[in-house]
Design a protein around this motif. Structure first.
Motif, short mmCIF file in Angstrom:
data_model
loop_
_atom_site.label_atom_id
_atom_site.label_comp_id
_atom_site.label_asym_id
_atom_site.label_seq_id
_atom_site.Cartn_x
_atom_site.Cartn_y
_atom_site.Cartn_z
N TYR A 170 7.89 44.08 25.49
CA TYR A 170 8.56 43.06 26.30
C TYR A 170 8.74 41.81 25.46
N VAL A 171 9.67 40.94 25.87
CA VAL A 171 9.86 39.65 25.23
C VAL A 171 9.93 38.58 26.29
N LYS A 172 9.22 37.47 26.06
CA LYS A 172 9.25 36.36 27.00
C LYS A 172 10.41 35.43 26.63
N LEU A 173 11.22 35.12 27.61
CA LEU A 173 12.31 34.17 27.44
C LEU A 173 11.77 32.81 27.84
N SER A 174 11.18 32.13 26.88
CA SER A 174 10.41 30.93 27.18
C SER A 174 10.50 29.92 26.06
N ALA A 175 10.26 28.64 26.41
CA ALA A 175 10.09 27.55 25.45
C ALA A 175 11.21 27.45 24.42
N PRO A 176 12.47 27.32 24.85
CA PRO A 176 13.55 27.16 23.87
C PRO A 176 13.39 25.91 23.02
N TYR A 177 12.72 24.90 23.55
CA TYR A 177 12.50 23.65 22.84
C TYR A 177 11.56 23.82 21.65
N ARG A 178 10.84 24.91 21.58
CA ARG A 178 9.99 25.17 20.43
C ARG A 178 10.77 25.85 19.30
N ILE A 179 12.00 26.23 19.60
CA ILE A 179 12.82 26.97 18.65
C ILE A 179 13.94 26.13 18.08
N CYS A 180 14.62 25.37 18.93
CA CYS A 180 15.71 24.52 18.46
C CYS A 180 15.67 23.19 19.20
N ARG A 181 16.10 22.14 18.54
CA ARG A 181 16.01 20.78 19.08
C ARG A 181 17.21 20.41 19.94
N ASP A 182 18.27 21.17 19.89
CA ASP A 182 19.44 20.90 20.70
C ASP A 182 19.09 21.12 22.17
N GLU A 183 19.20 20.08 22.99
CA GLU A 183 18.77 20.19 24.38
C GLU A 183 19.62 21.14 25.19
N ALA A 184 20.82 21.47 24.70
CA ALA A 184 21.65 22.47 25.38
C ALA A 184 21.35 23.87 24.86
N TRP A 185 20.54 23.97 23.82
CA TRP A 185 20.09 25.23 23.23
C TRP A 185 21.28 26.11 22.81
N GLU A 186 22.33 25.47 22.30
CA GLU A 186 23.51 26.23 21.90
C GLU A 186 23.19 27.17 20.74
N ASP A 187 22.31 26.73 19.84
CA ASP A 187 21.94 27.59 18.71
C ASP A 187 21.26 28.87 19.19
N LEU A 188 20.50 28.76 20.27
CA LEU A 188 19.74 29.89 20.77
C LEU A 188 20.57 30.81 21.64
N GLU A 189 21.67 30.33 22.18
CA GLU A 189 22.42 31.07 23.18
C GLU A 189 22.84 32.48 22.74
N PRO A 190 23.40 32.68 21.54
CA PRO A 190 23.78 34.06 21.16
C PRO A 190 22.59 35.01 21.14
N LEU A 191 21.46 34.54 20.62
CA LEU A 191 20.27 35.38 20.57
C LEU A 191 19.77 35.68 21.98
N ALA A 192 19.72 34.65 22.82
CA ALA A 192 19.24 34.83 24.18
C ALA A 192 20.11 35.80 24.96
N LYS A 193 21.41 35.65 24.85
CA LYS A 193 22.32 36.54 25.57
C LYS A 193 22.17 37.98 25.10
N GLU A 194 21.92 38.18 23.82
CA GLU A 194 21.75 39.54 23.32
C GLU A 194 20.45 40.15 23.82
N LEU A 195 19.38 39.35 23.88
CA LEU A 195 18.13 39.86 24.42
C LEU A 195 18.28 40.22 25.89
N VAL A 196 19.00 39.39 26.63
CA VAL A 196 19.24 39.68 28.05
C VAL A 196 20.06 40.95 28.19
N ARG A 197 21.06 41.10 27.31
CA ARG A 197 21.90 42.31 27.37
C ARG A 197 21.08 43.55 27.08
N VAL A 198 20.23 43.47 26.08
CA VAL A 198 19.46 44.64 25.64
C VAL A 198 18.32 44.96 26.60
N ALA A 199 17.62 43.92 27.08
CA ALA A 199 16.35 44.16 27.79
C ALA A 199 16.25 43.47 29.13
#
Length: 279
Positions: A197-226
């Motif tokens: 399993y993977v926890k979708l948590s703490a985006p602020y620990r990964i990227c400083r952009d408050e909209a988390w645009e950098d994380l969005e492609p990765l997050a969407k792919e994890l949601v799609r896969v799992a």
């Protein structure tokens, strides 16, 4: 909001009663269990999974006291322990209280394990927790998942990876393609195998952009896969070293990354976590 479950790093902290481990990386502010429950209620959450923070080392006293107060109908916990000294009686007692996992955390302390060391340590933990059907929760950098891909299928336990698998996005020139990140393909492979399993948590620990645009492609792919089976929301309350953060914009972003699909949202915020933690 469909969510009925929350992960939290408990800080029900009395600075006298609950002393920090030697070498603790930070000193937390005081956060009470009542504050956690108030936060939970504000998000429409009902059940709580407490995760042992690194600052207490293997002394789980603070978290176990909170777990007793919650009761096994609404509380689960992830402990830390020394595999060389833990005994079955303690494990059984913890299990009765609602403990359902052990956490191995190298990321918070900046430790890097070589493959041989990781194989040895994870097999030790897996052998101990397997009879209890506990989860082995790992907070390791994403590139370490390349090694995990070889180890996990042999462990015979359920794995949960913290914080989107802990990718290092800052300074990466091709993070718009998550598969260009070392370890991401291995993470996907493990998710597809069905015991990770993977926890979708703490985006602020990964990227400083408050909209988390950098994380969005990765997050969407994890949601799609799992998303329908092995991706779980976690609040990361009380957002240590980011205290005062409003988590609601992240929740709204995650709902959007789920395509506003009610069935998918229900799995990410509720169903998958109930399966993972048996709550």
């Amino acid at each position: 909001m469909i969510a009925l479950q929350m992960h939290q790093f408990v800080r029900t902290t009395d600075p006298v009663k609950y002393t920090l481990a030697e070498g603790a990386q930070y000193i937390p502010k005081t956060h009470l269990l009542s504050e956690a429950l108030k936060f939970e209620k504000s998000l429409g959450l009902r059940n709580v999974v407490l995760v042992q923070p690194s600052i207490y080392g293997t002394d789980n006293t603070c978290m176990l006291d909170a777990l007793r107060a919650l009761g096994p109908n609404h509380g689960r916990a992830v402990v830390t322990f020394d595999p060389e000294t833990i005994d079955p009686e303690t494990l059984q007692h913890w299990h009765q209280l609602g403990v359902r996992g052990v956490r191995v955390n190298t990321q918070s302390i900046g430790k890097r394990m070589k493959e041989e060391e990781m194989v040895t340590i994870l097999h030790k933990y897996a052998d101990i927790i397997r009879p209890y059907n506990w989860v082995l929760q790992l907070y390791v950098p994403l590139d370490a998942v390349i090694i995990l891909e070889k180890i996990v299928p042999k462990l015979g336990v359920t794995i949960c990876l913290d914080h989107f698998g802990s990718p290092a996005l800052n300074g990466h020139s091709h993070f718009e393609d998550p598969y260009s990140l070392p370890g991401f393909q291995s993470l996907v492979n493990l998710l597809l195998q069905g015991t990770t399993y993977v926890k979708l948590s703490a985006p602020y620990r990964i990227c400083r952009d408050e909209a988390w645009e950098d994380l969005e492609p990765l997050a969407k792919e994890l949601v799609r896969v799992a998303g329908m089976s092995r991706a779980v929301f976690a609040s990361d309350w009380p957002h240590t070293r980011f205290e005062g953060l409003d988590i609601k914009p992240y929740i709204e972003a995650l709902i959007e990354w789920c395509g506003n699909d009610d069935a998918l949202i229900e799995r990410v915020f509720k169903g998958n976590a109930e399966t993972l933690w048996g709550v």
